[in-house]
Design a protein around this motif. Structure first.
Motif, PDB file in Angstrom:
ATOM      1  N   ARG A 250       0.804  -1.208   0.000  1.00 46.34           N
ATOM      2  CA  ARG A 250       0.000   0.000   0.000  1.00 46.34           C
ATOM      3  C   ARG A 250       0.842   1.265   0.000  1.00 46.34           C
ATOM      4  O   ARG A 250       1.939   1.297   0.525  1.00 46.34           O
ATOM      5  CB  ARG A 250      -0.871   0.021   1.266  1.00 46.34           C
ATOM      6  N   LEU A 251       0.228   2.298  -0.541  1.00 49.76           N
ATOM      7  CA  LEU A 251       0.738   3.657  -0.465  1.00 49.76           C
ATOM      8  C   LEU A 251      -0.445   4.510  -0.061  1.00 49.76           C
ATOM      9  O   LEU A 251      -1.482   4.499  -0.729  1.00 49.76           O
ATOM     10  CB  LEU A 251       1.281   4.113  -1.826  1.00 49.76           C
ATOM     11  N   GLY A 252      -0.341   5.206   1.068  1.00 43.75           N
ATOM     12  CA  GLY A 252      -1.444   6.013   1.558  1.00 43.75           C
ATOM     13  C   GLY A 252      -1.112   7.485   1.569  1.00 43.75           C
ATOM     14  O   GLY A 252       0.022   7.879   1.811  1.00 43.75           O
ATOM     15  N   LEU A 253      -2.117   8.301   1.283  1.00 43.85           N
ATOM     16  CA  LEU A 253      -1.996   9.754   1.341  1.00 43.85           C
ATOM     17  C   LEU A 253      -3.131  10.279   2.198  1.00 43.85           C
ATOM     18  O   LEU A 253      -4.302  10.011   1.920  1.00 43.85           O
ATOM     19  CB  LEU A 253      -2.090  10.367  -0.056  1.00 43.85           C
ATOM     20  N   ARG A 254      -2.795  10.994   3.231  1.00 35.80           N
ATOM     21  CA  ARG A 254      -3.814  11.605   4.091  1.00 35.80           C
ATOM     22  C   ARG A 254      -4.396  12.803   3.358  1.00 35.80           C
ATOM     23  O   ARG A 254      -3.670  13.709   2.965  1.00 35.80           O
ATOM     24  CB  ARG A 254      -3.184  12.031   5.404  1.00 35.80           C
ATOM     25  N   LEU A 255      -5.710  12.787   3.167  1.00 35.63           N
ATOM     26  CA  LEU A 255      -6.381  13.870   2.449  1.00 35.63           C
ATOM     27  C   LEU A 255      -6.905  14.942   3.390  1.00 35.63           C
ATOM     28  O   LEU A 255      -6.754  16.130   3.135  1.00 35.63           O
ATOM     29  CB  LEU A 255      -7.556  13.320   1.624  1.00 35.63           C
ATOM     30  N   LEU A 256      -7.567  14.511   4.461  1.00 36.34           N
ATOM     31  CA  LEU A 256      -8.204  15.428   5.403  1.00 36.34           C
ATOM     32  C   LEU A 256      -7.863  15.029   6.822  1.00 36.34           C
ATOM     33  O   LEU A 256      -7.789  13.844   7.127  1.00 36.34           O
ATOM     34  CB  LEU A 256      -9.726  15.357   5.287  1.00 36.34           C
ATOM     35  N   ASP A 257      -7.727  16.015   7.658  1.00 38.79           N
ATOM     36  CA  ASP A 257      -7.553  15.759   9.082  1.00 38.79           C
ATOM     37  C   ASP A 257      -8.217  16.904   9.824  1.00 38.79           C
ATOM     38  O   ASP A 257      -7.601  17.915  10.113  1.00 38.79           O
ATOM     39  CB  ASP A 257      -6.074  15.661   9.435  1.00 38.79           C
ATOM     40  N   THR A 258      -9.511  16.747  10.079  1.00 36.55           N
ATOM     41  CA  THR A 258     -10.276  17.763  10.785  1.00 36.55           C
ATOM     42  C   THR A 258     -10.762  17.165  12.101  1.00 36.55           C
ATOM     43  O   THR A 258     -10.693  15.947  12.276  1.00 36.55           O
ATOM     44  CB  THR A 258     -11.490  18.224   9.948  1.00 36.55           C
ATOM     45  N   PRO A 259     -11.270  17.973  13.000  1.00 35.21           N
ATOM     46  CA  PRO A 259     -11.808  17.398  14.239  1.00 35.21           C
ATOM     47  C   PRO A 259     -12.948  16.407  13.996  1.00 35.21           C
ATOM     48  O   PRO A 259     -13.144  15.471  14.763  1.00 35.21           O
ATOM     49  CB  PRO A 259     -12.303  18.617  15.019  1.00 35.21           C
ATOM     50  N   GLY A 260     -13.692  16.571  12.896  1.00 37.04           N
ATOM     51  CA  GLY A 260     -14.817  15.696  12.628  1.00 37.04           C
ATOM     52  C   GLY A 260     -14.526  14.541  11.698  1.00 37.04           C
ATOM     53  O   GLY A 260     -15.102  13.460  11.829  1.00 37.04           O
ATOM     54  N   ILE A 261     -13.622  14.740  10.747  1.00 27.43           N
ATOM     55  CA  ILE A 261     -13.384  13.749   9.690  1.00 27.43           C
ATOM     56  C   ILE A 261     -11.884  13.594   9.444  1.00 27.43           C
ATOM     57  O   ILE A 261     -11.153  14.574   9.368  1.00 27.43           O
ATOM     58  CB  ILE A 261     -14.030  14.192   8.357  1.00 27.43           C
ATOM     59  N   SER A 262     -11.446  12.358   9.308  1.00 35.48           N
ATOM     60  CA  SER A 262     -10.110  12.058   8.783  1.00 35.48           C
ATOM     61  C   SER A 262     -10.336  11.224   7.535  1.00 35.48           C
ATOM     62  O   SER A 262     -11.189  10.338   7.523  1.00 35.48           O
ATOM     63  CB  SER A 262      -9.287  11.256   9.784  1.00 35.48           C
ATOM     64  N   SER A 263      -9.573  11.490   6.506  1.00 37.64           N
ATOM     65  CA  SER A 263      -9.766  10.777   5.254  1.00 37.64           C
ATOM     66  C   SER A 263      -8.419  10.527   4.590  1.00 37.64           C
ATOM     67  O   SER A 263      -7.510  11.344   4.697  1.00 37.64           O
ATOM     68  CB  SER A 263     -10.670  11.613   4.333  1.00 37.64           C
ATOM     69  N   ALA A 264      -8.328   9.391   3.924  1.00 43.66           N
ATOM     70  CA  ALA A 264      -7.091   9.044   3.206  1.00 43.66           C
ATOM     71  C   ALA A 264      -7.446   8.315   1.924  1.00 43.66           C
ATOM     72  O   ALA A 264      -8.512   7.699   1.808  1.00 43.66           O
ATOM     73  CB  ALA A 264      -6.202   8.157   4.070  1.00 43.66           C
ATOM     74  N   LEU A 265      -6.558   8.395   0.969  1.00 40.75           N
ATOM     75  CA  LEU A 265      -6.657   7.614  -0.262  1.00 40.75           C
ATOM     76  C   LEU A 265      -5.486   6.643  -0.242  1.00 40.75           C
ATOM     77  O   LEU A 265      -4.334   7.060  -0.062  1.00 40.75           O
ATOM     78  CB  LEU A 265      -6.603   8.523  -1.485  1.00 40.75           C
ATOM     79  N   ILE A 266      -5.793   5.369  -0.364  1.00 40.62           N
ATOM     80  CA  ILE A 266      -4.770   4.323  -0.295  1.00 40.62           C
ATOM     81  C   ILE A 266      -4.762   3.570  -1.616  1.00 40.62           C
ATOM     82  O   ILE A 266      -5.804   3.097  -2.069  1.00 40.62           O
ATOM     83  CB  ILE A 266      -5.052   3.344   0.874  1.00 40.62           C
ATOM     84  N   TRP A 267      -3.586   3.476  -2.226  1.00 38.28           N
ATOM     85  CA  TRP A 267      -3.445   2.702  -3.457  1.00 38.28           C
ATOM     86  C   TRP A 267      -2.871   1.345  -3.099  1.00 38.28           C
ATOM     87  O   TRP A 267      -2.027   1.234  -2.203  1.00 38.28           O
ATOM     88  CB  TRP A 267      -2.529   3.427  -4.442  1.00 38.28           C
ATOM     89  N   ILE A 268      -3.301   0.319  -3.828  1.00 36.57           N
ATOM     90  CA  ILE A 268      -2.968  -1.058  -3.485  1.00 36.57           C
ATOM     91  C   ILE A 268      -2.317  -1.747  -4.676  1.00 36.57           C
ATOM     92  O   ILE A 268      -2.821  -1.667  -5.799  1.00 36.57           O
ATOM     93  CB  ILE A 268      -4.241  -1.829  -3.070  1.00 36.57           C
ATOM     94  N   TRP A 269      -1.217  -2.448  -4.392  1.00 36.27           N
ATOM     95  CA  TRP A 269      -0.509  -3.228  -5.401  1.00 36.27           C
ATOM     96  C   TRP A 269      -0.625  -4.708  -5.052  1.00 36.27           C
ATOM     97  O   TRP A 269      -0.702  -5.072  -3.872  1.00 36.27           O
ATOM     98  CB  TRP A 269       0.970  -2.846  -5.436  1.00 36.27           C
TER      99      TRP A 269
END
Length: 171
Positions: free
Chosen positions: A116-135
């Motif tokens: 995997r390779l992950g990129l953190r997209l958002l980090d707010t008090p309400g939401i955390s989000s990441a996009l993870i690519w998979i090989w």
């Protein structure tokens, strides 16, 4: 050819800021750009008891398993210990011996989700989000080529996710 793929990915990323459904296209175009066979858009809603929401591009069966697997998985435990991470690859938190012993990796291996390779997209008090690519396992770990391509889309991805989240909050 890489420039064409990059242009297509950047176009999809720009559209996703304004069109929530366009994130599916972001996943598809960035997979092609990076050479991944799948990706996962993962969100944790802190307002609802850290509820995990994940959507992979090609593995709906894995999506059904992830809410149960993620709380004790190595990537999540590492992320919790490093709250300001920006990029993540498997070797940031585990080695090959650990991968062989891991329940998370054993369960995801049946989908050929190897690295995997992950990129953190958002980090707010309400939401955390990441996009993870998979090989797949056969492709091995993420290399410098993929990390360099990620640098070209990292800022636009974060900006698009931030705009999309702000628009959603304003509705």
């Amino acid at each position: 050819m890489v420039q064409v793929k990059l242009g297509v990915a950047l176009d999809a990323i720009r559209r996703a800021a304004l069109e929530p459904r366009a994130w599916t296209r972001v996943q598809a175009t960035t997979e092609v750009l990076l050479g991944a066979f799948a990706s996962q858009l993962a969100t944790v809603d802190h307002r609802e008891g850290n509820r995990f929401i994940g959507r992979t591009s090609v593995m709906p069966e894995l999506d059904a398993e992830l809410p149960h697997l993620m709380p004790c998985s190595e990537p999540v435990l590492w992320s919790a210990a490093h709250p300001h991470w920006r990029r993540m690859v498997d070797y940031d938190y585990i080695d090959e011996a650990g991968i062989r012993r891991s329940e998370f990796y054993a369960r995801t291996r049946k989908y050929d989700a190897g690295y995997r390779l992950g990129l953190r997209l958002l980090d707010t008090p309400g939401i955390s989000s990441a996009l993870i690519w998979i090989w797949p396992q056969s492709a091995g770990h993420v290399q410098a080529r993929e990390l360099n391509l990620l640098k070209a889309i990292e800022h636009p991805l974060r900006l698009s996710a931030s705009i999309a989240q702000q628009r959603w909050n304003d509705m």
